[in-house]
Write an enzyme that holds these catalytic residues in place. Structure first.
Site, PDB file in Angstrom:
ATOM      1  N   ARG A  35       9.909  -7.523  12.435  1.00 47.90           N
ATOM      2  CA  ARG A  35       8.540  -7.072  12.692  1.00 47.90           C
ATOM      3  C   ARG A  35       7.648  -7.331  11.476  1.00 47.90           C
ATOM      4  O   ARG A  35       6.502  -7.753  11.621  1.00 47.90           O
ATOM      5  CB  ARG A  35       8.539  -5.578  13.025  1.00 47.90           C
ATOM      6  N   HIS A  81      -7.224   9.652  -1.987  1.00 44.70           N
ATOM      7  CA  HIS A  81      -6.557   9.615  -0.683  1.00 44.70           C
ATOM      8  C   HIS A  81      -7.408  10.259   0.422  1.00 44.70           C
ATOM      9  O   HIS A  81      -7.426   9.780   1.544  1.00 44.70           O
ATOM     10  CB  HIS A  81      -5.186  10.285  -0.787  1.00 44.70           C
ATOM     11  N   LYS A 101      -2.530   5.784  -4.305  1.00 42.90           N
ATOM     12  CA  LYS A 101      -3.633   6.702  -3.976  1.00 42.90           C
ATOM     13  C   LYS A 101      -3.472   8.018  -4.721  1.00 42.90           C
ATOM     14  O   LYS A 101      -2.355   8.552  -4.796  1.00 42.90           O
ATOM     15  CB  LYS A 101      -3.656   6.986  -2.457  1.00 42.90           C
ATOM     16  N   GLN A 109     -10.586   3.117   2.743  1.00 42.44           N
ATOM     17  CA  GLN A 109      -9.439   2.901   3.632  1.00 42.44           C
ATOM     18  C   GLN A 109      -9.469   3.970   4.722  1.00 42.44           C
ATOM     19  O   GLN A 109      -9.364   5.161   4.413  1.00 42.44           O
ATOM     20  CB  GLN A 109      -8.134   2.963   2.827  1.00 42.44           C
ATOM     21  N   GLY A 143      -2.016   2.120  15.539  1.00 38.12           N
ATOM     22  CA  GLY A 143      -2.020   3.507  16.002  1.00 38.12           C
ATOM     23  C   GLY A 143      -0.716   4.203  15.679  1.00 38.12           C
ATOM     24  O   GLY A 143      -0.247   5.041  16.449  1.00 38.12           O
ATOM     25  N   ASN A 189     -10.570   7.723   3.754  1.00 40.73           N
ATOM     26  CA  ASN A 189     -10.946   8.828   4.646  1.00 40.73           C
ATOM     27  C   ASN A 189     -12.320   9.398   4.328  1.00 40.73           C
ATOM     28  O   ASN A 189     -12.570  10.592   4.524  1.00 40.73           O
ATOM     29  CB  ASN A 189      -9.881   9.930   4.615  1.00 40.73           C
ATOM     30  N   LYS A 199       2.415  -1.185   9.008  1.00 37.87           N
ATOM     31  CA  LYS A 199       3.690  -0.718   8.446  1.00 37.87           C
ATOM     32  C   LYS A 199       4.830  -1.077   9.386  1.00 37.87           C
ATOM     33  O   LYS A 199       4.719  -0.931  10.609  1.00 37.87           O
ATOM     34  CB  LYS A 199       3.634   0.806   8.249  1.00 37.87           C
ATOM     35  N   SER A 241      -3.342   2.471   9.902  1.00 36.17           N
ATOM     36  CA  SER A 241      -2.822   2.707  11.266  1.00 36.17           C
ATOM     37  C   SER A 241      -3.403   1.702  12.269  1.00 36.17           C
ATOM     38  O   SER A 241      -3.880   2.105  13.343  1.00 36.17           O
ATOM     39  CB  SER A 241      -3.093   4.147  11.715  1.00 36.17           C
ATOM     40  N   ASP A 244       0.835  -1.201   0.000  1.00 40.46           N
ATOM     41  CA  ASP A 244       0.000   0.000   0.000  1.00 40.46           C
ATOM     42  C   ASP A 244       0.872   1.253   0.000  1.00 40.46           C
ATOM     43  O   ASP A 244       1.501   1.596   1.004  1.00 40.46           O
ATOM     44  CB  ASP A 244      -0.886   0.011   1.258  1.00 40.46           C
ATOM     45  N   TYR A 298       3.211   9.736  -0.683  1.00 38.88           N
ATOM     46  CA  TYR A 298       4.303   9.164   0.123  1.00 38.88           C
ATOM     47  C   TYR A 298       5.672   9.389  -0.530  1.00 38.88           C
ATOM     48  O   TYR A 298       6.701   9.244   0.141  1.00 38.88           O
ATOM     49  CB  TYR A 298       4.106   7.663   0.366  1.00 38.88           C
ATOM     50  N   GLU A 357       8.013  -9.646   9.374  1.00 34.03           N
ATOM     51  CA  GLU A 357       7.749 -11.095   9.354  1.00 34.03           C
ATOM     52  C   GLU A 357       6.717 -11.483  10.407  1.00 34.03           C
ATOM     53  O   GLU A 357       5.814 -12.266  10.147  1.00 34.03           O
ATOM     54  CB  GLU A 357       9.062 -11.858   9.588  1.00 34.03           C
TER      55      GLU A 357
END
Ligand code: NDP
Length: 276
Positions: A237, A112, A82, A162, A192, A141, A231, A189, A52, A57, A239
């Protein structure tokens, strides 16, 4: 039903019939360059088949490079980008994204955020799909009201919305409306942005299950019927975050996690809108 799960819950079927892997790697705030290339390569090595990214980005080149350098064939990877909605033309912007990514199409192209309203960009999104540059199209959003304004246009319905979603942002009103309209909710997120990992309830459930807090939060999203895009730029992490198909959170644990909600079960996608 949020969206149709496939037999092994590793993928979900969108309203347009396309299949989306339930877990994807998110790459927001990962700088273009080796860090992003490595994260995507490690994810593909670990079995992720969904990445994603976004025009905003600034790392589409690295995502594309990692895809090319990987042994995993392009057609096995579900790729999302996006549309940056401060720009005027979604179809033209996707052509630029495809050049940066070095691919012929993306699997999913989403608005987005609903800058300047929820409907103006949709004809351009449909045009991108007509050109064969996006297999599926959707939004991000969007509140229930914004989603319903878009649906009222009567064009191709968005396949996904999303949104920020986790036990702490358990937007039940939005989740229920997405289900009613056959829109798959994608949880962004889910950890968070790292803030939820140390919370006591999450930590206690993780300790009892012999899992990490991140795995518990990702698993909660899966059991709530969403697609989820954690992410990380750390290999171990990345994995671990995808090792969530070999355990189930009990009803008691799910209820305890649901109770962490601070959104009041809202129909809103954001409490504060950065684009206003
Ligand atoms: P997440 O909620 O996925 O959390 C990521 C943070 O948690 C990073 O700081 C990461 O650190 C850390 N982390 C990840 N896994 C672990 C672990 N196992 N143990 C400890 N720490 C961990 O963050 P995001 O806000 O980035 O959301 C995920 C994705 O959702 C984004 O990357 C993006 O693709 C999408 N998104 C979309 C938005 C939209 O408007 N459509 C808005 C926000 C996000 P580290 O990297 O150092 O490992």
């Amino acid at each position: 039903m949020q969206s149709s799960p496939t037999a092994d819950e590793r993928a979900r079927v969108l309203a347009d019939g396309k299949t989306i892997p339930t877990i994807g790697l998110g790459v927001w705030q990962v700088p273009n360059g080796p860090e992003c290339v490595n994260a995507v390569r490690w994810a593909l090595d670990a079995g992720y088949r969904h990445i994603d990214t976004a025009q905003a980005y600034g790392n589409e080149e690295s995502v594309g490079r990692a895809l090319r350098e990987s042994a995993v064939p392009r057609e096995e990877v579900f790729l999302t980008t996006k549309f940056h909605p401060t720009r005027p033309d979604p179809a033209a912007e996707l052509e630029k994204s495809l050049r940066r990514l070095g691919v012929e199409h993306v699997d999913l192209y989403i608005i987005h955020w609903p800058a300047k309203g929820p409907t103006w960009a949709w004809p351009g999104m449909e045009e991108a799909q007509r050109r064969g540059h996006a297999r599926s199209i959707g939004v991000s959003n969007f509140s229930v009201a914004e989603l319903e304004q878009l649906l009222a246009l009567g064009g191709a319905p968005p396949t996904v919305n999303q949104v920020q979603f986790s036990p702490f942002e358990y937007r039940r009103g939005l989740l229920d409306a997405c289900a009613r309209h056959a829109v798959t909710l994608e949880a962004y997120s889910p950890l968070g942005t790292g803030r939820h990992l140390g919370e006591a309830t999450v930590a206690a459930i993780a300790a009892r299950a012999g899992r990490t807090p991140a795995q518990v939060l990702v698993r909660w999203c899966i059991q709530r019927g969403t697609v989820v895009i954690p992410k990380s730029t750390h290999r171990e992490r990345i994995e671990a975050n995808v090792q969530v198909f070999d355990f189930t959170l009990s009803d008691t644990d799910m209820t305890a996690l649901d109770a962490l909600d601070r959104s009041g079960g809202t129909q809103q996608a954001r409490e504060g809108k950065w684009w206003r």
